[in-house]
Design an enzyme around this catalytic site. Structure first.
Site, short mmCIF file in Angstrom:
data_model
loop_
_atom_site.label_atom_id
_atom_site.label_comp_id
_atom_site.label_asym_id
_atom_site.label_seq_id
_atom_site.Cartn_x
_atom_site.Cartn_y
_atom_site.Cartn_z
N PRO A 2 0.82 -1.22 0.00
CA PRO A 2 0.00 0.00 0.00
C PRO A 2 0.85 1.26 0.00
CG PRO A 2 -0.83 -1.58 1.59
CD PRO A 2 0.49 -2.11 1.11
N GLU A 3 0.39 2.25 -0.76
CA GLU A 3 1.04 3.55 -0.78
C GLU A 3 0.13 4.56 -0.10
OE1 GLU A 3 2.76 4.45 -4.66
OE2 GLU A 3 2.89 2.33 -5.13
N HIS A 96 -6.74 -15.69 8.09
CA HIS A 96 -5.43 -15.17 8.48
C HIS A 96 -5.54 -14.08 9.56
CE1 HIS A 96 -3.78 -17.49 5.20
NE2 HIS A 96 -4.63 -16.93 4.37
N ARG A 117 0.38 -12.88 4.57
CA ARG A 117 1.82 -13.17 4.41
C ARG A 117 2.64 -12.86 5.65
NH1 ARG A 117 2.32 -10.59 -1.73
NH2 ARG A 117 0.81 -11.99 -2.70
N ARG A 160 20.95 15.85 -4.92
CA ARG A 160 21.02 14.39 -4.89
C ARG A 160 21.68 13.83 -6.15
NH1 ARG A 160 17.69 12.01 -0.69
NH2 ARG A 160 17.56 13.69 0.83
#
Length: 286
Positions: A2-3, A96, A117, A160
């Site tokens: 997820p973002e 789960h 997971r 950067r």
């Protein structure tokens, strides 16, 4: 994983259904779900029981529930398949189910952490003076944060020695952007993922930030991006932004701007999707 939009959808659900409720019982059903809580499952449960949740907060991809009056928070790490679900108390347990949290009211619902997971988990942490769990104090503000400083972001980009996509995924520079929304914003900006970050002018970095914000807000409006049943909101519903993606996951499909087949390239154990015509590769990369 997820973002920002997906995590914000979950945060809004927790704000609606969990804020203000007092915990009466916590069941830790799998030790990996609390492995980031170093004192163990029994301590995790003891730290929550009797405490009242305040309004859920988020920075970038990180989500937490402050515990009222304690100076601590429950940090949620969703990993690749973690779900925070508000379920009726009598609903059958999910296959789960890892953690169950019950409350002292008559709402008839409980909070469940489900994780197929087991890469995610919950943990309790002290808060920094500005209210963040201390373990994420280094995380930068995200582009939807009103206090995000565009000028500071541009100046950091110029210094950067990295590529623009690596910079977008650097959570100490800008948080919340992951692989999906980076590819979408770069496609909208007509920037190749390997473009040196230091070559972006101020107008180009401003344009890129604008597209990052636009794509995230559009995803938020439809509940985020769900490619499978692993990402859902607190009511178990999927998001629909996958239907609107212009680049990510569209290998060999025509670019919606120029018709050129989109390409996928391996990138940092992930993939980058781009249009070879609209997003020209740089001649030199860092």
């Amino acid at each position: 994983m997820p973002e920002l939009p997906e995590v914000e959808v979950v945060r809004r659900g927790l704000e609606r259904w969990i804020a203000g409720r007092t915990v009466t019982e916590v069941e830790v059903l799998h030790p990996r779900a609390v492995r980031r809580h170093l004192a163990g499952g029994a301590d995790f449960a003891a730290r929550l029981e009797g405490q009242r949740f305040e309004v859920a907060r988020r920075r970038g991809k990180y989500l937490w529930l402050p515990l009222a009056g304690t100076g601590t928070s429950v940090l949620g790490h969703l990993g690749m398949s973690g779900q925070l679900l508000v379920q009726p108390e009598k609903a059958l347990d999910e296959k789960h189910l890892r953690i169950r949290i019950r409350f002292d009211d008559a709402a008839g619902t409980e909070l469940r952490f489900v994780d197929q997971r087991t890469f995610g988990g919950l943990s309790v942490h002290d808060q920094t003076p500005d209210g963040l769990p201390d373990v994420i104090g280094h995380i930068a503000r995200d582009p939807l944060d009103p206090e995000f400083d565009d000028a500071v972001f541009h100046s950091a980009l110029r210094l950067r020695r990295t590529t623009v996509k690596r910079a977008l995924l650097d959570q100490s520079l800008i948080s919340g952007v992951g692989n999906i929304y980076a590819d979408e914003a770069l496609w909208r900006s007509r920037l190749h993922y390997d473009r040196p970050a230091g070559t972006l002018t101020r107008p180009r970095s401003a344009e890129l930030l604008g597209h990052v914000r636009d794509v995230m807000n559009e995803a938020l409006a439809v509940g985020g991006t769900s490619f499978d049943s692993l990402y859902v909101n607190v009511n178990g519903e999927s998001g629909y932004f996958d239907r609107s993606l212009d680049a990510y996951g569209r290998e060999d499909e025509p670019c919606r701007r120029c018709g050129t087949p989109l390409r996928r390239r391996p990138w940092m154990n992930r993939s980058s999707y781009f249009c070879p015509r609209c997003q020209r590769a740089p001649r030199v990369t860092p």
